[in-house]
Design an enzyme around this catalytic site. Structure first.
Site, PDB file in Angstrom:
ATOM      1  N   LYS A 111       0.820  -1.220   0.000  1.00 12.89           N
ATOM      2  CA  LYS A 111       0.000   0.000   0.000  1.00 12.89           C
ATOM      3  C   LYS A 111       0.848   1.262   0.000  1.00 12.89           C
ATOM      4  CE  LYS A 111      -4.483  -1.409   1.677  1.00 12.89           C
ATOM      5  NZ  LYS A 111      -5.518  -1.231   2.690  1.00 12.89           N
ATOM      6  N   LYS A 194      -4.961  -9.487  -6.884  1.00 11.24           N
ATOM      7  CA  LYS A 194      -6.149  -9.731  -6.077  1.00 11.24           C
ATOM      8  C   LYS A 194      -7.301  -8.854  -6.559  1.00 11.24           C
ATOM      9  CE  LYS A 194      -6.185  -7.903  -2.000  1.00 11.24           C
ATOM     10  NZ  LYS A 194      -5.920  -7.467  -0.626  1.00 11.24           N
ATOM     11  N   LYS A 197     -10.960  -3.385  -4.052  1.00 16.25           N
ATOM     12  CA  LYS A 197     -11.756  -2.153  -4.128  1.00 16.25           C
ATOM     13  C   LYS A 197     -10.956  -1.051  -4.787  1.00 16.25           C
ATOM     14  CE  LYS A 197     -13.767  -2.917   0.485  1.00 16.25           C
ATOM     15  NZ  LYS A 197     -12.787  -3.249   1.543  1.00 16.25           N
TER      16      LYS A 197
HETATM   17  P1  TYM Z   1     -10.797  -5.594   3.606  1.00 19.36           P
HETATM   18  O1  TYM Z   1     -11.726  -4.461   3.821  1.00 19.36           O
HETATM   19  O2  TYM Z   1      -9.678  -5.421   2.639  1.00 19.36           O
HETATM   20  O3  TYM Z   1     -11.597  -6.874   3.182  1.00 19.36           O
HETATM   21  C1  TYM Z   1     -12.677  -7.388   3.943  1.00 19.36           C
HETATM   22  C2  TYM Z   1     -12.667  -8.903   3.908  1.00 19.36           C
HETATM   23  O4  TYM Z   1     -12.734  -9.374   2.552  1.00 19.36           O
HETATM   24  C3  TYM Z   1     -11.651 -10.252   2.286  1.00 19.36           C
HETATM   25  N1  TYM Z   1     -11.211 -10.046   0.903  1.00 19.36           N
HETATM   26  C4  TYM Z   1     -11.048 -11.032   0.011  1.00 19.36           C
HETATM   27  N2  TYM Z   1     -11.237 -12.358   0.103  1.00 19.36           N
HETATM   28  C5  TYM Z   1     -10.996 -13.095  -1.000  1.00 19.36           C
HETATM   29  N3  TYM Z   1     -10.577 -12.554  -2.187  1.00 19.36           N
HETATM   30  C6  TYM Z   1     -10.380 -11.232  -2.320  1.00 19.36           C
HETATM   31  N4  TYM Z   1      -9.989 -10.707  -3.485  1.00 19.36           N
HETATM   32  C7  TYM Z   1     -10.615 -10.405  -1.187  1.00 19.36           C
HETATM   33  N5  TYM Z   1     -10.533  -9.057  -0.963  1.00 19.36           N
HETATM   34  C8  TYM Z   1     -10.891  -8.862   0.313  1.00 19.36           C
HETATM   35  C9  TYM Z   1     -10.558  -9.855   3.251  1.00 19.36           C
HETATM   36  O5  TYM Z   1      -9.650 -10.912   3.485  1.00 19.36           O
HETATM   37  C10 TYM Z   1     -11.357  -9.504   4.490  1.00 19.36           C
HETATM   38  O6  TYM Z   1     -11.672 -10.676   5.209  1.00 19.36           O
HETATM   39  N6  TYM Z   1      -7.762  -5.340   7.552  1.00 19.36           N
HETATM   40  C11 TYM Z   1      -9.037  -5.840   7.118  1.00 19.36           C
HETATM   41  C12 TYM Z   1     -10.214  -5.366   7.936  1.00 19.36           C
HETATM   42  C13 TYM Z   1     -10.102  -5.608   9.397  1.00 19.36           C
HETATM   43  C14 TYM Z   1     -10.275  -6.846  10.054  1.00 19.36           C
HETATM   44  C15 TYM Z   1     -10.125  -6.566  11.437  1.00 19.36           C
HETATM   45  C16 TYM Z   1     -10.546  -8.142   9.617  1.00 19.36           C
HETATM   46  C17 TYM Z   1      -9.861  -4.663  10.356  1.00 19.36           C
HETATM   47  N7  TYM Z   1      -9.878  -5.248  11.564  1.00 19.36           N
HETATM   48  C18 TYM Z   1     -10.202  -7.575  12.388  1.00 19.36           C
HETATM   49  C19 TYM Z   1     -10.618  -9.142  10.579  1.00 19.36           C
HETATM   50  C20 TYM Z   1     -10.462  -8.861  11.931  1.00 19.36           C
HETATM   51  C21 TYM Z   1      -9.259  -5.383   5.665  1.00 19.36           C
HETATM   52  O7  TYM Z   1      -8.712  -4.405   5.239  1.00 19.36           O
HETATM   53  O8  TYM Z   1     -10.196  -6.088   5.001  1.00 19.36           O
END
Ligand code: TYM
Length: 331
Positions: A111, A194, A197
């Site tokens: 990032k 991947k 968003k």
């Molecule tokens: P974020 O917002 O990037 O994504 C949310 C969830 O979606 C999953 N995900 C995917 N799974 C499969 N293929 C993909 N291309 C894909 N893109 C996203 C992510 O693995 C995630 O489960 N840091 C985290 C948010 C967070 C969090 C937490 C998660 C903050 N605190 C505590 C678990 C526990 C994030 O940015 O997810």
């Protein structure tokens, strides 16, 4: 008792990767565990967010969770910034985690890119806030996509170091729950990246707000190869785009990749893509429609989040009090 925690950032369109890697699995866990699902708006501001957009996307994220099947009666559903304890515990974890641990985080490197010096300090300590999210609820099961695995390992190290340094058994061991056939959904335009968003190409992802025609167009244009589908998934090796589409089909259809290959053996993408479109539309249309309905009443969603925040605080406050006592803070 086992408790589940997970979250997503309200930083753009929720997409098929979020749905298959996370939301759908969250829904499957809520009958067997006490679940806490969060919209991590404080993580979102580690990169600049326009205030109006952040507000709208937080509401939209809540709509996406609910439309995917998260039931705000059964599970606790709220946005992170309404529960100040997350920030307090994150500060404490800033003092527990080591620089060397954070320096290894690949997501920060991705990032921040070449502009490391200009990245916010928040982006660097992002994983500490994530550890706080989970451990504030003493949650031990965390359903996520594969990309979050390294962050969860760090959260586990923080929990262990805290317990060890202060001679307590306060935090549980965190277990990543990575479920299903599509734990890492890739871009439709490039099987090496991947689905995300933040990809500037909207054609790279299927958004949960896309209508039927848009889904059809995106799948039609998805990058593929000219080979036929094999009888077994292992023979897809070296064909990232093909593996991705077969994994998506498998996850949407609740099948294994081998079952998908057996069904389409000897067929090319000219046959496979229309079948994938049909399945994607069948599975996603109810989510899209429900989201659109929910978005018509943002006030209702705000109330749901406020109510969830009260319930979240009721779990979080006593845990934070325990943490403060362990550290020796005068209270
Ligand atoms: P974020 O917002 O990037 O994504 C949310 C969830 O979606 C999953 N995900 C995917 N799974 C499969 N293929 C993909 N291309 C894909 N893109 C996203 C992510 O693995 C995630 O489960 N840091 C985290 C948010 C967070 C969090 C937490 C998660 C903050 N605190 C505590 C678990 C526990 C994030 O940015 O997810």
């Amino acid at each position: 008792m086992d408790r589940v925690f997970s979250g997503a950032q309200p930083t753009g369109n929720m997409h098929l990767g979020n749905y298959l890697g996370a939301f759908r699995n969250w829904v499957r866990l809520q009958d067997n565990y006490e679940c806490v699902y969060c919209i991590v708006d404080m993580h979102a501001i580690t990169t600049f967010q326009d205030p109006k957009t952040l507000h709208a996307q937080t509401i939209e994220a809540a709509a996406a969770y609910i439309a995917s099947g998260v039931d705000p009666e059964k599970s606790v559903l709220f946005n992170q910034s309404q529960v100040g304890e997350h920030a307090e515990l994150a500060w404490i974890f800033n003092c527990v985690a080591r620089m060397g641990w954070l320096n290894r985080m690949t997501q920060f490197k991705d990032k921040a890119g070449k502009n490391r010096e200009k990245a916010s300090v928040g982006l660097y300590v992002y994983p500490n806030l994530m550890a706080a999210d989970i451990l504030l609820y003493k949650a031990n099961r965390v359903p996520v996509g594969e990309d979050q695995k390294q962050h969860l390992e760090l959260a586990r190290d923080i929990a262990q170091k805290f317990n060890h340094d202060f001679g307590v058994e306060l935090f549980p061991e965190i277990e990543p729950v990575i479920m299903g056939e599509a734990t890492r959904v890739m871009s439709l335009r490039n099987g090496q990246n991947k689905m995300s968003k933040s990809d500037p190409s909207d054609g790279s992802r299927i958004n949960l707000t896309d209508d039927q025609d848009t889904i059809a167009k995106k799948i039609k244009k998805a990058k593929t190869d000219s080979e036929l589908l094999p009888a077994k998934a292992e023979d897809l090796a070296g064909r990232p785009e093909a593996i991705n589409l077969v994994s998506i089909y498998a996850a949407l259809g609740d099948m294994s990749k081998d079952e998908v290959c057996a069904q389409f053996e000897g067929k090319g993408f000219g046959d496979f893509k229309p079948a994938l479109t049909e399945l994607a539309v069948e599975k996603l249309a109810p989510v899209t429609n429900e989201m659109a309905k929910l978005m018509k009443d943002p006030k209702h969603i705000e109330n749901v989040l406020a109510d969830g925040a009260v319930r979240a605080k009721a779990i979080a406050a006593p845990v934070l009090a325990e943490v403060k006592a362990a550290i020796g803070f005068v209270r």
